[in-house]
Scaffold this motif. Structure first.
Motif, PDB file in Angstrom:
ATOM      1  N   GLY A  36       0.776  -1.227   0.012  1.00 15.44           N
ATOM      2  CA  GLY A  36      -0.066   0.062  -0.017  1.00 15.44           C
ATOM      3  C   GLY A  36       0.815   1.421   0.063  1.00 15.44           C
ATOM      4  N   SER A  37       0.243   2.458   0.001  1.00 19.28           N
ATOM      5  CA  SER A  37       0.861   3.767   0.293  1.00 19.28           C
ATOM      6  C   SER A  37       0.939   4.012   1.656  1.00 19.28           C
ATOM      7  N   TYR A  38       1.961   4.792   2.040  1.00 16.96           N
ATOM      8  CA  TYR A  38       2.042   5.174   3.632  1.00 16.96           C
ATOM      9  C   TYR A  38       2.834   6.591   3.618  1.00 16.96           C
ATOM     10  N   GLN A  39       2.160   7.323   4.436  1.00 15.72           N
ATOM     11  CA  GLN A  39       2.812   8.810   4.847  1.00 15.72           C
ATOM     12  C   GLN A  39       3.095   8.812   6.238  1.00 15.72           C
ATOM     13  N   PHE A  40       4.210   9.373   6.590  1.00 15.30           N
ATOM     14  CA  PHE A  40       4.795   9.559   8.139  1.00 15.30           C
ATOM     15  C   PHE A  40       5.161  10.849   8.422  1.00 15.30           C
ATOM     16  N   VAL A  41       4.904  11.090   9.418  1.00 18.95           N
ATOM     17  CA  VAL A  41       5.186  12.433  10.035  1.00 18.95           C
ATOM     18  C   VAL A  41       5.611  12.516  11.460  1.00 18.95           C
ATOM     19  N   PHE A  42       6.943  12.940  11.631  1.00 24.44           N
ATOM     20  CA  PHE A  42       7.491  12.760  13.152  1.00 24.44           C
ATOM     21  C   PHE A  42       7.291  14.176  13.703  1.00 24.44           C
ATOM     22  N   THR A  43       6.828  14.123  15.173  1.00 23.82           N
ATOM     23  CA  THR A  43       6.756  15.402  15.896  1.00 23.82           C
ATOM     24  C   THR A  43       7.680  15.259  17.077  1.00 23.82           C
ATOM     25  N   ASP A  44       8.793  16.156  17.202  1.00 25.20           N
ATOM     26  CA  ASP A  44       9.996  15.779  18.440  1.00 25.20           C
ATOM     27  C   ASP A  44       9.235  16.402  19.629  1.00 25.20           C
ATOM     28  N   GLY A  45      10.135  16.417  20.655  1.00 24.43           N
ATOM     29  CA  GLY A  45       9.750  16.637  22.079  1.00 24.43           C
ATOM     30  C   GLY A  45       9.323  18.429  21.936  1.00 24.43           C
ATOM     31  N   THR A  46       9.782  18.958  21.262  1.00 23.72           N
ATOM     32  CA  THR A  46       9.827  20.475  21.111  1.00 23.72           C
ATOM     33  C   THR A  46       8.428  20.870  20.346  1.00 23.72           C
ATOM     34  N   GLY A  47       7.683  20.119  19.904  1.00 23.31           N
ATOM     35  CA  GLY A  47       6.478  20.324  19.132  1.00 23.31           C
ATOM     36  C   GLY A  47       6.665  20.442  17.580  1.00 23.31           C
ATOM     37  N   CYS A  48       7.927  20.390  17.435  1.00 22.57           N
ATOM     38  CA  CYS A  48       8.335  20.861  15.951  1.00 22.57           C
ATOM     39  C   CYS A  48       7.991  19.414  14.970  1.00 22.57           C
ATOM     40  N   VAL A  49       7.558  19.833  13.680  1.00 22.61           N
ATOM     41  CA  VAL A  49       6.855  18.810  12.932  1.00 22.61           C
ATOM     42  C   VAL A  49       7.919  18.637  11.690  1.00 22.61           C
ATOM     43  N   SER A  50       8.171  17.266  11.581  1.00 17.99           N
ATOM     44  CA  SER A  50       8.828  17.040  10.254  1.00 17.99           C
ATOM     45  C   SER A  50       8.239  16.968   8.901  1.00 17.99           C
ATOM     46  N   ASN A  51       8.954  17.062   7.796  1.00 19.85           N
ATOM     47  CA  ASN A  51       8.288  17.095   6.553  1.00 19.85           C
ATOM     48  C   ASN A  51       7.602  15.517   6.413  1.00 19.85           C
ATOM     49  N   THR A  52       6.612  15.391   5.737  1.00 19.01           N
ATOM     50  CA  THR A  52       5.977  14.083   5.525  1.00 19.01           C
ATOM     51  C   THR A  52       6.683  13.148   4.508  1.00 19.01           C
ATOM     52  N   VAL A  53       6.819  12.086   5.004  1.00 15.59           N
ATOM     53  CA  VAL A  53       7.431  10.970   4.333  1.00 15.59           C
ATOM     54  C   VAL A  53       6.533  10.057   3.712  1.00 15.59           C
ATOM     55  N   SER A  54       6.630  10.015   2.302  1.00 15.75           N
ATOM     56  CA  SER A  54       5.662   9.093   1.631  1.00 15.75           C
ATOM     57  C   SER A  54       6.414   7.797   1.085  1.00 15.75           C
ATOM     58  N   GLU A  55       5.855   6.548   1.179  1.00 19.05           N
ATOM     59  CA  GLU A  55       6.420   5.458   0.678  1.00 19.05           C
ATOM     60  C   GLU A  55       5.403   4.288   0.281  1.00 19.05           C
ATOM     61  N   GLY A  56       5.634   3.741  -1.031  1.00 17.84           N
ATOM     62  CA  GLY A  56       4.727   2.917  -1.507  1.00 17.84           C
ATOM     63  C   GLY A  56       5.577   1.400  -1.023  1.00 17.84           C
ATOM     64  N   ILE A  57       4.645   0.432  -0.926  1.00 20.07           N
ATOM     65  CA  ILE A  57       5.094  -0.835  -0.465  1.00 20.07           C
ATOM     66  C   ILE A  57       4.414  -1.717  -1.402  1.00 20.07           C
ATOM     67  N   SER A  58       4.989  -2.518  -2.131  1.00 19.25           N
ATOM     68  CA  SER A  58       4.500  -3.695  -2.821  1.00 19.25           C
ATOM     69  C   SER A  58       4.598  -5.067  -2.500  1.00 19.25           C
ATOM     70  N   ASP A  59       3.552  -5.989  -2.895  1.00 17.15           N
ATOM     71  CA  ASP A  59       3.777  -7.217  -2.073  1.00 17.15           C
ATOM     72  C   ASP A  59       3.262  -8.338  -3.401  1.00 17.15           C
ATOM     73  N   PRO A  60       4.194  -8.290  -3.998  1.00 20.15           N
ATOM     74  CA  PRO A  60       4.175  -9.384  -5.113  1.00 20.15           C
ATOM     75  C   PRO A  60       3.496 -10.592  -4.632  1.00 20.15           C
ATOM     76  N   THR A  61       2.851 -11.389  -5.575  1.00 12.65           N
ATOM     77  CA  THR A  61       2.198 -12.581  -5.523  1.00 12.65           C
ATOM     78  C   THR A  61       3.240 -13.507  -5.420  1.00 12.65           C
ATOM     79  N   PRO A  62       3.368 -14.708  -4.455  1.00 10.68           N
ATOM     80  CA  PRO A  62       4.474 -15.455  -4.509  1.00 10.68           C
ATOM     81  C   PRO A  62       4.370 -16.441  -5.590  1.00 10.68           C
ATOM     82  N   PRO A  63       5.233 -17.109  -6.435  1.00 14.98           N
ATOM     83  CA  PRO A  63       5.039 -17.977  -7.338  1.00 14.98           C
ATOM     84  C   PRO A  63       4.457 -19.224  -6.817  1.00 14.98           C
TER      85      PRO A  63
END
Length: 218
Positions: A36-63
């Motif tokens: 599927g497709s995923y988006q991640f955001v990290f918020t540190d202890g000071t409340g600062c928010v990172s940029n958004t990380v997007s990543e797709g994961i494929s799960d091929p059908t086993p042979p």
């Protein structure tokens, strides 16, 4: 997915993922992701928010699991062999460590093959068992007497095996009676169908000599 960075704080995401702690430190590897497709955001202890990380994961059908096709019987006598062929022409690794599409087996063993496709997904065949039966001891032939005879006489040849004998004369018995010149042997076959043949045994039958008639002379 591995997310790199520094500091500690909270990671939030969209999509399906499990195993997150309430507070994590970077770098962090996100486990147990389905395709599927995923988006991640990290918020540190000071409340600062990172940029958004997007990543797709494929799960091929086993042979599909490969299948193994033997070239002949998988139970045979010592000295024989069988070729095992994978249903895939490439991408094979056999349990013998061979990487070809076919291997030759001449010893008792249980063999399987693992196929890996271009996506790195693998499947392993059902195992196939090869059974190699031992050949019996070579039979010996014992004559009942001299093997050099006069015409009209005979000698009995006896195999060291009590049963399972077939002579070169096609007789199937432990003993045969021989009255002609020739070389004879016997083949013994055990319960597993494995055979051994004796050395040739020679019998010589000499013809009866001609005798001139006696003529009375005066």
């Amino acid at each position: 997915i591995e997310i790199t960075g520094s500091g500690s704080g909270n990671l939030t995401w969209s999509g399906t993922a499990t195993g997150f702690a309430n507070s994590i430190s970077l770098p962090y590897t996100v486990p147990n992701l389905a395709s599927g497709s995923y988006q991640f955001v990290f918020t540190d202890g000071t409340g600062c928010v990172s940029n958004t990380v997007s990543e797709g994961i494929s799960d091929p059908t086993p042979p599909l699991a490969p299948t193994i096709t033997p070239s002949g019987a998988t139970t045979f006598c010592a000295g024989g062999n069988v070729t095992l062929t994978s249903s895939y022409p490439t991408g094979n690794v056999w349990s013998t460590s061979a990487t070809s599409d076919a291997i030759n087996i001449s010893t008792t063993s249980t063999v399987s093959v693992t196929y890996t496709d271009g996506s790195g997904c693998s499947a392993t065949s059902a195992p196939i068992t090869i059974t190699v039966n031992a050949n019996p001891a070579t039979p010996t032939i014992t004559p009942s007497g001299s093997t050099t005879l006069c015409s009209g006489s005979s000698v009995t040849l006896t195999s060291s095996q009590g049963s399972g004998n077939v002579w070169s004369t096609t007789e199937a018995s432990q003993s045969i009676i021989v009255a002609t010149t020739g070389d004879y042997n016997v083949t013994y076959t055990n319960a597993n169908g494995c055979s051994a043949t004796s050395a040739l045994f020679s019998v010589t039958v000499n013809p009866t000599p001609d005798v001139d008639p006696i003529t009375n002379q005066t």
